[in-house]
Design a protein around this motif. Structure first.
Motif, PDB file in Angstrom:
ATOM      1  N   UNK A   1      13.077   0.299  -0.413  1.00 21.14           N
ATOM      2  CA  UNK A   1      12.271   1.448  -0.004  1.00 21.14           C
ATOM      3  C   UNK A   1      11.346   1.129   1.157  1.00 21.14           C
ATOM      4  N   UNK A   2      10.842  -0.114   1.206  1.00 19.13           N
ATOM      5  CA  UNK A   2       9.911  -0.473   2.280  1.00 19.13           C
ATOM      6  C   UNK A   2      10.595  -1.259   3.400  1.00 19.13           C
TER       7      UNK A   2
ATOM      8  N   UNK B   1      12.344  11.109   1.723  1.00 21.00           N
ATOM      9  CA  UNK B   1      11.027  11.095   2.330  1.00 21.00           C
ATOM     10  C   UNK B   1      10.523   9.647   2.347  1.00 21.00           C
ATOM     11  N   UNK B   2       9.527   9.404   3.198  1.00 21.96           N
ATOM     12  CA  UNK B   2       8.962   8.065   3.220  1.00 21.96           C
ATOM     13  C   UNK B   2       7.981   7.911   2.070  1.00 21.96           C
TER      14      UNK B   2
ATOM     15  N   UNK C   1       1.427  -4.643   8.278  1.00 19.67           N
ATOM     16  CA  UNK C   1       0.927  -3.947   7.102  1.00 19.67           C
ATOM     17  C   UNK C   1       1.102  -2.444   7.209  1.00 19.67           C
ATOM     18  N   UNK C   2       1.405  -1.827   6.084  1.00 23.63           N
ATOM     19  CA  UNK C   2       1.387  -0.376   5.971  1.00 23.63           C
ATOM     20  C   UNK C   2       0.951  -0.016   4.553  1.00 23.63           C
ATOM     21  N   UNK C   3       0.466   1.200   4.388  1.00 26.16           N
ATOM     22  CA  UNK C   3       0.062   1.679   3.064  1.00 26.16           C
ATOM     23  C   UNK C   3       1.136   2.579   2.487  1.00 26.16           C
ATOM     24  N   UNK C   4       1.408   2.424   1.199  1.00 24.17           N
ATOM     25  CA  UNK C   4       2.422   3.237   0.532  1.00 24.17           C
ATOM     26  C   UNK C   4       1.832   3.833  -0.740  1.00 24.17           C
TER      27      UNK C   4
ATOM     28  N   UNK D   1      -1.408   1.188  -2.199  1.00 28.12           N
ATOM     29  CA  UNK D   1      -0.989  -0.204  -2.071  1.00 28.12           C
ATOM     30  C   UNK D   1      -0.673  -0.527  -0.619  1.00 28.12           C
ATOM     31  N   UNK D   2      -1.234  -1.638  -0.123  1.00 24.58           N
ATOM     32  CA  UNK D   2      -0.867  -2.132   1.208  1.00 24.58           C
ATOM     33  C   UNK D   2       0.232  -3.181   1.062  1.00 24.58           C
ATOM     34  N   UNK D   3       1.267  -3.046   1.852  1.00 18.13           N
ATOM     35  CA  UNK D   3       2.407  -3.952   1.775  1.00 18.13           C
ATOM     36  C   UNK D   3       2.728  -4.496   3.155  1.00 18.13           C
ATOM     37  N   UNK D   4       3.295  -5.718   3.158  1.00 21.99           N
ATOM     38  CA  UNK D   4       3.814  -6.296   4.395  1.00 21.99           C
ATOM     39  C   UNK D   4       5.223  -5.746   4.586  1.00 21.99           C
ATOM     40  N   UNK D   5       5.373  -4.860   5.569  1.00 19.88           N
ATOM     41  CA  UNK D   5       6.661  -4.174   5.757  1.00 19.88           C
ATOM     42  C   UNK D   5       6.679  -3.530   7.121  1.00 19.88           C
ATOM     43  N   UNK D   6       7.880  -3.223   7.632  1.00 19.98           N
ATOM     44  CA  UNK D   6       7.969  -2.470   8.890  1.00 19.98           C
ATOM     45  C   UNK D   6       7.265  -1.119   8.763  1.00 19.98           C
TER      46      UNK D   6
END
Length: 290
Positions: free
Chosen positions: A96-97, A204-205, A114-117, A281-286
């Motif tokens: 998903x990420x 959806x994202x 980083x992005x927030x999901x 949640x902040x994740x290390x992802x594109x």
């Protein structure tokens, strides 16, 4: 002063992916990351490790969706970014990420991308991907750790006869923004993720601030097979045997209490109140995932 690329790496000591976890650790070190590695033998040890982590750039978890899901309370408490090494069977959250590939996952972590999901919360328990009723919940019960170890991505096929024997129709009552949806169905999925068992369920994202409900109406055997093919070819949202709704909160009820699978584990009964935890949640992802 703690180095900018200092991480705690938690590996699931009970999983079969120890060599892959070591590979991920080596890839991270090659990219300039400093690691404190913990091989956790229980959810309690994982939670304790996260809560006691010092001044680090983030927590990296090597494991599947269940391992990550059980770590969410501590991750939310600490507010630390999460890096994922995709060591599970289906790796739905990693897909998903956009970090289902080990090298892509390590690149995102090392680059600090980083992005927030969004997350969901079911009766107050945070979850990554989806809660499920009916057939998907029965599948979660049948997909034992032993089956996953033996068959990997094909574990669901191996368990199909047992799952089919438990197939039954039930009536769902969903309360959505004050409106009521009632349907006779066999399967219900509700979540913020984009995949279940490696297959796409929503497009959806993960930052749209909504939960997405997918209800599979009661089907004949031939219709169920047709629907399975629709899923494989990413046609599920257009299939007229499917009901879909989206909202920030929902309540799911059944006439008789039913098992609820949360991120693949049976751990609740209906009724269940579900709400979105937007950007929690902040994740290390594109920035976006395909």
């Amino acid at each position: 002063m703690t180095p900018r690329k200092s991480f705690v790496l938690i590996l699931n000591a009970r999983s079969g992916g120890s060599s892959a976890g070591d590979e991920g650790a080596e890839l991270l070190r090659e990219r300039g990351c400093e690691l404190s590695i913990v091989r956790s033998g229980s959810p309690e040890e994982t939670l304790k490790t996260i809560r006691e982590a010092g001044d680090v750039a983030g927590i990296v978890i090597g494991g599947g969706d269940g391992t990550i899901s059980l770590a969410l309370p501590a991750l939310i408490e600490r507010g630390l970014p999460l890096g994922v090494l995709p060591l599970g069977t289906a790796n739905d959250f990693a897909r998903s990420i956009g970090v289902a590939d080990m090298k892509a996952a390590c690149d995102a972590i090392a680059q600090g991308a980083l992005r927030s999901v969004d997350l969901g919360a079911a009766n107050g328990r945070p979850f990554l991907n989806v809660i499920a009723l009916g057939l998907p919940a029965q599948a979660a019960r049948e997909l034992t750790a032993e089956r996953k170890r033996r068959f990997g991505m094909f574990a669901a096929l191996a368990a199909a006869p047992s799952i089919a024997r438990r197939r039954h129709v039930f009536t769902l009552k969903a309360t959505i923004d004050g409106d009521t949806l009632q349907a006779r169905c066999e399967a219900v999925l509700l979540g913020a993720g984009r995949y279940v068992g490696g297959f796409p369920i929503a497009y959806e994202d993960l930052d749209d601030g909504k939960l997405h409900l997918t209800v599979c109406r009661a089907l004949t055997v031939s219709a169920a097979l047709s629907l399975a093919l629709s899923t494989l070819f990413r046609r599920l949202p257009q299939d007229d045997r499917i009901l879909e709704r989206a909202a920030a909160s929902m309540t799911l009820e059944t006439a008789v209490p039913m098992d609820v699978a949360i991120d693949g584990d049976i751990c609740a009964k209906t009724p269940v109140d579900v709400r979105i935890l937007a950007g929690k949640l902040r994740v290390f992802a594109p920035a976006t995932a395909s």
